[in-house]
Design a protein around this motif. Structure first.
Motif: not given
Length: 420
Positions: A136, A82, A132, A78-79
């Motif tokens: 990353s 995100q 969130r 994931v970034e």
């Protein structure tokens, strides 16, 4: 009828049609003319996963209590920033009402927050129900949250790279050479072999090659490898060996699977294998090797959890019984000290606490029953000396068998062929 209902204090849920039917009846009978409404308990807080491709280290059990082991594939990522998970708060439920108009309070849902100490994730500042990613990395799902583990990629672990201790997932393209150590809080993925080295993971360990030469591999999750020889392997859930495991010490809390790709020639021979529910192998033992020792159906941790939970339930039951007697006494003989409402509140709390523990006890009982059904499955044949232990039962196998399985039956261990 309405007058009698009024005298009895019945004011809610009165069914006019039922009263008309009672009056029109030509024979004596019993008629339901007023019905209360039950309280509807609230829903517990829910957690909605917002990441499509995510590692989930929570063991997924089937009806037999076995973990569905499968290849996890590439490392999902994931970034930063995100969205990972959304929390749906608990609801308070809907109140009920007795036929006398008394309110029946609902049991509110359990309102849990996100898990504490999530790595690489934070609760959004503008939305207390949104999680969130901090940076990353690899998303890993837990019961009430998602952690993001950073991924360290190295070519080989040798004297040039030095030992590795990493807070996250370690992906090794080649080999882990003798004497080296790899410790990771996440997964450890090895593209080659683990040769006389030490590997420890907070998640899973996946080795594309073999684990050999007195290598020690330990994982909180599962361990998979193409083959194992003279190795020491411990797994929190499952050990899966594609081909054979020879002269190795294997220990898994759930199951040990040998020959997952070589379903006819795979062999478990020499050393020992300990699993709670299942050991499966095409070939068991070796005519030319030493004794192969297998131990199944033992879980002292589960037994201790069950005893502690039962003690807690018994305590709450005793407390509830005492409070119920106190309430009856105060209701009958008067409440001069004003204790009745507090006693009712305490009784309700004890009752709810006891009720919440019952599903947990049922789940532990189910798991203990599964342990009692542990078995050793043979896909092709048994050869050589094998010692089988199921709990306190021991069987020395010194003869050949074809495909079938061993299981505890009463006070003995029995072998069942493919026809049962």
């Amino acid at each position: 009828i309405y007058r009698v209902l009024d005298e009895a204090g019945v004011s809610a849920g009165v069914d006019a049609a039922a009263i008309e039917a009672a009056c029109a009846a030509r024979a004596a009978g019993r008629f339901v003319v007023a019905v209360g409404s039950a309280a509807q308990g609230g829903e517990n807080a829910r957690f909605e996963l917002l990441v499509a491709d995510v590692r989930d280290r929570t063991p997924q059990l089937n009806a037999q209590g076995l973990i569905d082991f499968r290849e996890q594939g590439a490392i999902p990522t994931v970034e930063a920033e995100q969205a990972l998970m959304r929390r749906i708060p608990a609801t308070s439920g809907t109140a009920g009402r007795t036929v006398r108009g008394e309110v029946i309070e609902p049991v509110p849902g359990r309102n849990e927050g996100f898990a504490e100490k999530l790595v690489g994730a934070y609760i959004a500042r503008d939305d207390a129900n949104l999680l969130r990613a901090v940076f990353s990395g690899q998303p890993v799902c837990s019961a009430r949250g998602v952690s993001v583990e950073q991924v360290l990629r190295v070519r080989n672990v040798n004297m040039a790279s030095g030992n590795i201790s990493f807070d996250g997932t370690v992906s090794i393209e080649g080999e882990v050479l003798p004497g080296m150590k790899v410790h990771a809080t996440g997964d450890v993925i090895v593209g080659g072999i683990v040769d006389g080295a030490e590997v420890e993971a907070g998640g899973d360990v996946r080795v594309a090659g073999g684990i050999i030469a007195k290598a020690r591999v330990r994982a909180s999750g599962s361990v998979s490898a193409r083959f194992a020889e003279s190795a020491h392997i411990e797994a929190g859930t499952t050990i899966a060996i594609e081909d054979s495991a020879l002269q190795s010490e294997l220990q898994a809390n759930n199951q040990i699977l040998v020959g997952t790709s070589a379903t006819q020639r795979g062999r478990l021979a020499g050393g020992s294998a300990r699993a709670m529910l299942l050991i499966r192998t095409p070939m068991l033992g070796s005519p030319t090797g030493g004794v192969t020792r297998l131990l199944l159906g033992v879980n002292p941790v589960l037994e201790a959890e069950y005893q502690a939970l039962q003690h807690k339930i018994d305590h709450l039951r005793d407390e509830e019984d005492k409070l119920e007697k106190l309430i009856k006494h105060l209701t009958t003989h008067g409440d001069k000290a004003g204790m009745l409402e507090r006693a009712k509140a305490s009784w309700q709390k004890a009752l709810q606490g006891w009720a919440k523990l019952m599903p947990e006890r049922e789940e532990l009982e189910r798991q203990l029953n599964l342990v009692a059904g542990a078995r050793v499955e043979i896909g092709a044949a048994v050869a050589g000396a094998v010692d089988l232990t199921f709990g306190k039962k021991l069987l020395h196998v010194r003869q050949s068998f074809d495909a079938g399985y061993f299981a505890a039956e009463g006070e003995r261990i029995a072998f069942f062929d493919t026809k049962g």
